[in-house]
Design an enzyme around this catalytic site. Sequence first.
Site, PDB file in Angstrom:
ATOM      1  N   LYS A  48       0.803  -1.236   0.000  1.00  0.00           N
ATOM      2  CA  LYS A  48       0.000   0.000   0.000  1.00  0.00           C
ATOM      3  C   LYS A  48       0.833   1.283   0.000  1.00  0.00           C
ATOM      4  CE  LYS A  48      -2.784  -2.587  -0.583  1.00  0.00           C
ATOM      5  NZ  LYS A  48      -3.211  -2.632  -1.978  1.00  0.00           N
ATOM      6  N   HIS A 112       7.547  -7.473  -1.841  1.00  0.00           N
ATOM      7  CA  HIS A 112       7.234  -6.904  -0.519  1.00  0.00           C
ATOM      8  C   HIS A 112       8.158  -7.527   0.540  1.00  0.00           C
ATOM      9  CE1 HIS A 112       3.764  -4.807  -1.940  1.00  0.00           C
ATOM     10  NE2 HIS A 112       2.932  -5.823  -1.979  1.00  0.00           N
ATOM     11  N   SER A 142      -4.915   3.043   3.732  1.00  0.00           N
ATOM     12  CA  SER A 142      -5.008   2.283   2.487  1.00  0.00           C
ATOM     13  C   SER A 142      -5.058   0.773   2.788  1.00  0.00           C
ATOM     14  CB  SER A 142      -3.809   2.620   1.588  1.00  0.00           C
ATOM     15  OG  SER A 142      -3.918   1.991   0.353  1.00  0.00           O
ATOM     16  N   TYR A 200       6.424   8.393  -2.094  1.00  0.00           N
ATOM     17  CA  TYR A 200       5.154   8.504  -2.816  1.00  0.00           C
ATOM     18  C   TYR A 200       4.739   9.977  -2.927  1.00  0.00           C
ATOM     19  CZ  TYR A 200       0.050   7.698  -3.477  1.00  0.00           C
ATOM     20  OH  TYR A 200      -1.236   7.697  -3.931  1.00  0.00           O
ATOM     21  N   LYS A 270      -8.012   5.750  -4.146  1.00  0.00           N
ATOM     22  CA  LYS A 270      -8.126   7.214  -4.266  1.00  0.00           C
ATOM     23  C   LYS A 270      -6.853   7.828  -4.825  1.00  0.00           C
ATOM     24  CE  LYS A 270     -11.406   9.203  -1.050  1.00  0.00           C
ATOM     25  NZ  LYS A 270     -11.517   9.982   0.200  1.00  0.00           N
TER      26      LYS A 270
HETATM   27  P1  A3P Z   1      -5.067   4.611  -1.560  1.00  0.00           P
HETATM   28  O1  A3P Z   1      -5.718   3.423  -0.926  1.00  0.00           O
HETATM   29  O2  A3P Z   1      -4.625   5.630  -0.539  1.00  0.00           O
HETATM   30  O3  A3P Z   1      -5.861   5.204  -2.647  1.00  0.00           O
HETATM   31  P2  A3P Z   1      -0.113  -0.672  -3.586  1.00  0.00           P
HETATM   32  O4  A3P Z   1      -0.039  -0.551  -5.052  1.00  0.00           O
HETATM   33  O5  A3P Z   1       1.216  -0.698  -2.905  1.00  0.00           O
HETATM   34  O6  A3P Z   1      -1.025  -1.761  -3.163  1.00  0.00           O
HETATM   35  O7  A3P Z   1      -0.734   0.703  -3.057  1.00  0.00           O
HETATM   36  C1  A3P Z   1      -2.062   1.063  -3.357  1.00  0.00           C
HETATM   37  C2  A3P Z   1      -2.187   2.544  -3.078  1.00  0.00           C
HETATM   38  O8  A3P Z   1      -1.540   3.272  -4.126  1.00  0.00           O
HETATM   39  C3  A3P Z   1      -3.642   2.971  -3.087  1.00  0.00           C
HETATM   40  O9  A3P Z   1      -3.709   4.095  -2.223  1.00  0.00           O
HETATM   41  C4  A3P Z   1      -3.822   3.350  -4.538  1.00  0.00           C
HETATM   42  O10 A3P Z   1      -4.937   4.145  -4.814  1.00  0.00           O
HETATM   43  C5  A3P Z   1      -2.513   4.084  -4.780  1.00  0.00           C
HETATM   44  N1  A3P Z   1      -2.197   4.183  -6.225  1.00  0.00           N
HETATM   45  C6  A3P Z   1      -2.288   3.219  -7.164  1.00  0.00           C
HETATM   46  N2  A3P Z   1      -1.984   3.705  -8.365  1.00  0.00           N
HETATM   47  C7  A3P Z   1      -1.699   5.010  -8.192  1.00  0.00           C
HETATM   48  C8  A3P Z   1      -1.332   6.060  -9.080  1.00  0.00           C
HETATM   49  N3  A3P Z   1      -1.218   5.873 -10.391  1.00  0.00           N
HETATM   50  N4  A3P Z   1      -1.101   7.282  -8.553  1.00  0.00           N
HETATM   51  C9  A3P Z   1      -1.226   7.508  -7.230  1.00  0.00           C
HETATM   52  N5  A3P Z   1      -1.588   6.564  -6.341  1.00  0.00           N
HETATM   53  C10 A3P Z   1      -1.824   5.322  -6.815  1.00  0.00           C
END
Ligand code: A3P
Length: 307
Positions: A48, A112, A142, A200, A270
Site C-alpha cells: 500500500k 514486498h 489504504s 510517494y 483514491k
Molecule cells: P489509496 O488506498 O490511498 O488510494 P499498492 O499498489 O502498494 O497496493 O498501493 C495502493 C495505493 O496506491 C492505493 O492508495 C492506490 O490508490 C494508490 N495508487 C495506485 N496507483 C496510483 C497512481 N497511479 N497514482 C497515485 N496513487 C496510486
Amino acid sequence: PKENGWMVKHLYQYESFWFSPAAIRGIKRVQECFNAQPTDFFLATFPKAGTTWFKALIFSITNRARFDFSSHPLLAKSPHDCIPFVESIIQDETSYRDYQISCSPCCLFATHIPYSLLPASVVSSGCKIVYVFRDTKDVFVSTWHYMIKIRPKELPSFPIEDAFDLFCKGVSHCGPFWDHVLDYWKASMENPNKILFIMYEDMKKDPILCLTKLAKFLDRPFTLEEEREGAVQEIARLCGFESLSSLKVNQTGVMHFNSIVVENRHFLRKGQVGDWKNHLTLEMAQLLDEITRQKFAGTSLIETLFV
Ligand code: A3P
C-alpha cells in the site's frame, strides 16, 4: 497479540515480520530458488505504499524505446502483469522461465519481502533496488480499506479501530511497517548507488523531477530530445491515477497472487496524499506520528516525513 481480528488469525510471525502462510511459502521459495542477476531491477515496497503506481512508472521508463504511447502495454495490461512479484512468479517454474526469457537481459521484479529476508543473490549480485515509502497514516488507511475489500464476506466486520491497534503493534501484512522501511533505509545508506529511496508524496508533488531521478537511477536517463518532446510528462500522465483507474483492465481485471485472486480496481482506490484525514481521529493520527518519530529517530526519514 491476543486480539482475534481477521488479520491476526491469518497472519503468522516469521523472522520477526508478519505474513500470510502463502507469503511465507513464497519467501522461502525465493530464498531457495531465485538467482538475481546484476542487471535485474527490483521495486521493493511495503504493501500500500504505491507498488502499483511505481510498477507502471518503472515499466514505462525502462521499456520506452519499445512502445509508443498510443499502443502501450499499460493500456491493456495491469501494472501487476507488467512487473511480477518475485515471490509469486517463482512459484510457477514455467512462468518464471518464460518471464526471464521475455525480459532478458534486464528483468524487472517487484517484492514486498523485507530487506533482511531477501535472497543472498539480490545483495551479492549488486542489482539495483528502488524502495518506495509513504506516510505511515496513509499506508495504514489504504491497508485497512484494502483489507475490508478482500476479506471473505462471511467474516464479521473489521472496524478501523481494531485494525489500527494491530497496525501499531506491527501486525499487518509484512509488518511491522517501521522495521520494513528502516531495514531498506539502512541498506540504502550503506549502498546509495544500489538502493534508491523514493517517496510517494514526492512523486505526487513533482513527478517530472522524481521521474528524471528514477530514470537516471535505472540507467535510462532521459535525453534532451526526449525532454523536449515531453516524454517525461507522457509517462507521468500514462501512469497517473486518473489514467490507470479509467482503463478497463484496471476496472474489471483480476490479479493472481499465489493462491489469492484480487480485483485490479482494489489497487486503485483514491491515490491521494492525506486521505488519512477522512478516516483517523486526531488521537489516532498523533499516535501513529509518535510511533513513527520514535522508530525513525536519528534517521533522515524524520525530516523527509515531518517537514
Ligand atoms: P489509496 O488506498 O490511498 O488510494 P499498492 O499498489 O502498494 O497496493 O498501493 C495502493 C495505493 O496506491 C492505493 O492508495 C492506490 O490508490 C494508490 N495508487 C495506485 N496507483 C496510483 C497512481 N497511479 N497514482 C497515485 N496513487 C496510486
